[in-house]
Motif scaffolding. Sequence first.
Motif, PDB file in Angstrom:
ATOM      1  N   ASP A  91       0.863  -1.174   0.000  1.00  0.00           N
ATOM      2  CA  ASP A  91       0.000   0.000   0.000  1.00  0.00           C
ATOM      3  C   ASP A  91       0.905   1.232   0.000  1.00  0.00           C
ATOM      4  O   ASP A  91       1.363   1.691   1.047  1.00  0.00           O
ATOM      5  CB  ASP A  91      -0.927  -0.011   1.211  1.00  0.00           C
ATOM      6  CG  ASP A  91      -1.962   1.103   1.183  1.00  0.00           C
ATOM      7  OD1 ASP A  91      -1.758   2.103   0.456  1.00  0.00           O
ATOM      8  OD2 ASP A  91      -2.968   0.970   1.892  1.00  0.00           O
ATOM      9  N   VAL A  92       1.187   1.759  -1.172  1.00  0.00           N
ATOM     10  CA  VAL A  92       2.123   2.866  -1.325  1.00  0.00           C
ATOM     11  C   VAL A  92       1.647   4.102  -0.578  1.00  0.00           C
ATOM     12  O   VAL A  92       2.440   4.788   0.086  1.00  0.00           O
ATOM     13  CB  VAL A  92       2.346   3.189  -2.823  1.00  0.00           C
ATOM     14  CG1 VAL A  92       3.210   4.424  -2.994  1.00  0.00           C
ATOM     15  CG2 VAL A  92       2.961   1.991  -3.532  1.00  0.00           C
ATOM     16  N   LEU A  93       0.355   4.418  -0.641  1.00  0.00           N
ATOM     17  CA  LEU A  93      -0.154   5.620   0.018  1.00  0.00           C
ATOM     18  C   LEU A  93      -0.044   5.511   1.537  1.00  0.00           C
ATOM     19  O   LEU A  93       0.337   6.482   2.211  1.00  0.00           O
ATOM     20  CB  LEU A  93      -1.590   5.896  -0.413  1.00  0.00           C
ATOM     21  CG  LEU A  93      -1.778   6.185  -1.903  1.00  0.00           C
ATOM     22  CD1 LEU A  93      -3.252   6.411  -2.223  1.00  0.00           C
ATOM     23  CD2 LEU A  93      -0.924   7.355  -2.348  1.00  0.00           C
ATOM     24  N   ALA A  94      -0.348   4.349   2.105  1.00  0.00           N
ATOM     25  CA  ALA A  94      -0.196   4.168   3.546  1.00  0.00           C
ATOM     26  C   ALA A  94       1.261   4.269   3.949  1.00  0.00           C
ATOM     27  O   ALA A  94       1.598   4.858   4.985  1.00  0.00           O
ATOM     28  CB  ALA A  94      -0.776   2.819   3.967  1.00  0.00           C
ATOM     29  N   ARG A  95       2.138   3.711   3.143  1.00  0.00           N
ATOM     30  CA  ARG A  95       3.576   3.776   3.422  1.00  0.00           C
ATOM     31  C   ARG A  95       4.046   5.236   3.399  1.00  0.00           C
ATOM     32  O   ARG A  95       4.817   5.677   4.256  1.00  0.00           O
ATOM     33  CB  ARG A  95       4.356   2.963   2.402  1.00  0.00           C
ATOM     34  CG  ARG A  95       5.840   3.010   2.602  1.00  0.00           C
ATOM     35  CD  ARG A  95       6.524   2.303   1.453  1.00  0.00           C
ATOM     36  NE  ARG A  95       7.203   1.145   1.947  1.00  0.00           N
ATOM     37  CZ  ARG A  95       7.939   0.355   1.200  1.00  0.00           C
ATOM     38  NH1 ARG A  95       8.054   0.573  -0.090  1.00  0.00           N
ATOM     39  NH2 ARG A  95       8.575  -0.665   1.720  1.00  0.00           N
ATOM     40  N   MET A  96       3.608   6.014   2.425  1.00  0.00           N
ATOM     41  CA  MET A  96       3.992   7.419   2.333  1.00  0.00           C
ATOM     42  C   MET A  96       3.461   8.215   3.511  1.00  0.00           C
ATOM     43  O   MET A  96       4.140   9.094   4.033  1.00  0.00           O
ATOM     44  CB  MET A  96       3.485   8.034   1.018  1.00  0.00           C
ATOM     45  CG  MET A  96       4.150   7.452  -0.224  1.00  0.00           C
ATOM     46  SD  MET A  96       5.951   7.538  -0.201  1.00  0.00           S
ATOM     47  CE  MET A  96       6.201   9.288  -0.232  1.00  0.00           C
ATOM     48  N   GLU A  97       2.245   7.896   3.943  1.00  0.00           N
ATOM     49  CA  GLU A  97       1.671   8.592   5.104  1.00  0.00           C
ATOM     50  C   GLU A  97       2.501   8.309   6.351  1.00  0.00           C
ATOM     51  O   GLU A  97       2.790   9.212   7.131  1.00  0.00           O
ATOM     52  CB  GLU A  97       0.221   8.159   5.317  1.00  0.00           C
ATOM     53  CG  GLU A  97      -0.464   8.959   6.417  1.00  0.00           C
ATOM     54  CD  GLU A  97      -1.938   8.618   6.536  1.00  0.00           C
ATOM     55  OE1 GLU A  97      -2.583   9.249   7.383  1.00  0.00           O
ATOM     56  OE2 GLU A  97      -2.425   7.758   5.794  1.00  0.00           O
ATOM     57  N   ARG A  98       2.902   7.049   6.547  1.00  0.00           N
ATOM     58  CA  ARG A  98       3.739   6.705   7.701  1.00  0.00           C
ATOM     59  C   ARG A  98       5.086   7.425   7.631  1.00  0.00           C
ATOM     60  O   ARG A  98       5.563   7.956   8.631  1.00  0.00           O
ATOM     61  CB  ARG A  98       3.976   5.196   7.770  1.00  0.00           C
ATOM     62  CG  ARG A  98       2.796   4.407   8.280  1.00  0.00           C
ATOM     63  CD  ARG A  98       3.171   2.969   8.627  1.00  0.00           C
ATOM     64  NE  ARG A  98       3.864   2.258   7.570  1.00  0.00           N
ATOM     65  CZ  ARG A  98       3.262   1.606   6.570  1.00  0.00           C
ATOM     66  NH1 ARG A  98       1.947   1.592   6.494  1.00  0.00           N
ATOM     67  NH2 ARG A  98       3.966   0.975   5.660  1.00  0.00           N
ATOM     68  N   LEU A  99       5.702   7.475   6.465  1.00  0.00           N
ATOM     69  CA  LEU A  99       6.976   8.140   6.317  1.00  0.00           C
ATOM     70  C   LEU A  99       6.864   9.654   6.528  1.00  0.00           C
ATOM     71  O   LEU A  99       7.780  10.287   7.041  1.00  0.00           O
ATOM     72  CB  LEU A  99       7.565   7.855   4.933  1.00  0.00           C
ATOM     73  CG  LEU A  99       8.016   6.432   4.660  1.00  0.00           C
ATOM     74  CD1 LEU A  99       8.389   6.256   3.202  1.00  0.00           C
ATOM     75  CD2 LEU A  99       9.173   6.058   5.565  1.00  0.00           C
ATOM     76  N   ASN A 100       5.728  10.211   6.146  1.00  0.00           N
ATOM     77  CA  ASN A 100       5.513  11.648   6.255  1.00  0.00           C
ATOM     78  C   ASN A 100       5.253  12.092   7.696  1.00  0.00           C
ATOM     79  O   ASN A 100       5.466  13.247   8.028  1.00  0.00           O
ATOM     80  CB  ASN A 100       4.358  12.066   5.352  1.00  0.00           C
ATOM     81  CG  ASN A 100       4.305  13.560   5.120  1.00  0.00           C
ATOM     82  OD1 ASN A 100       5.343  14.212   5.037  1.00  0.00           O
ATOM     83  ND2 ASN A 100       3.110  14.096   5.036  1.00  0.00           N
ATOM     84  N   THR A 101       4.784  11.211   8.543  1.00  0.00           N
ATOM     85  CA  THR A 101       4.451  11.581   9.921  1.00  0.00           C
ATOM     86  C   THR A 101       5.617  11.356  10.881  1.00  0.00           C
ATOM     87  O   THR A 101       5.488  11.650  12.052  1.00  0.00           O
ATOM     88  CB  THR A 101       3.217  10.814  10.422  1.00  0.00           C
ATOM     89  OG1 THR A 101       3.479   9.407  10.345  1.00  0.00           O
ATOM     90  CG2 THR A 101       1.985  11.162   9.604  1.00  0.00           C
TER      91      THR A 101
END
Length: 102
Positions: A91-101
Motif C-alpha cells: 500500500d504505497v499511500l499508507a507507506r507514504m503517510e507513515r513516512l511523512n508523519t
Amino acid sequence: MKQHAEPFVEAFARSRVFNGHLCKLAEGNFGGFFGWANLTLQSDGGFMGMHEGAKPADMRVVDMYRAQDGKLVENWIFIDMLHYLNMQGLDVLARMERLNTC
C-alpha cells in the motif's frame, strides 16, 4: 523480442490474462482503449523491484495513440500502479503517510 515491452513481458511470462476492453474510442488522428481491469497478471518477480507475486493482480490500463501520415507516432499508456501494487500487498499511500508523519 528486443523492444520497450520486453521487461514487462518477461516479468509476467507465467500468467497474463487479457480481460478485454470496456471502451474503444477514435477521433481524427487519436484513438485508444481502456479496461478496468484490462489485465490480470501474476508477477514472476522483478517487476518494479517487487518479489514474485503471491497471487494474480489486476492492472487497470488506459492506452492512447496518435497517428500521423498513416503511421502510429505516439503511444501513451497509463497504468493504475497504486492499485496493482496494493493488490500485491504494498500500500504505497499508507507507506507514504507513515513516512511523512515521522
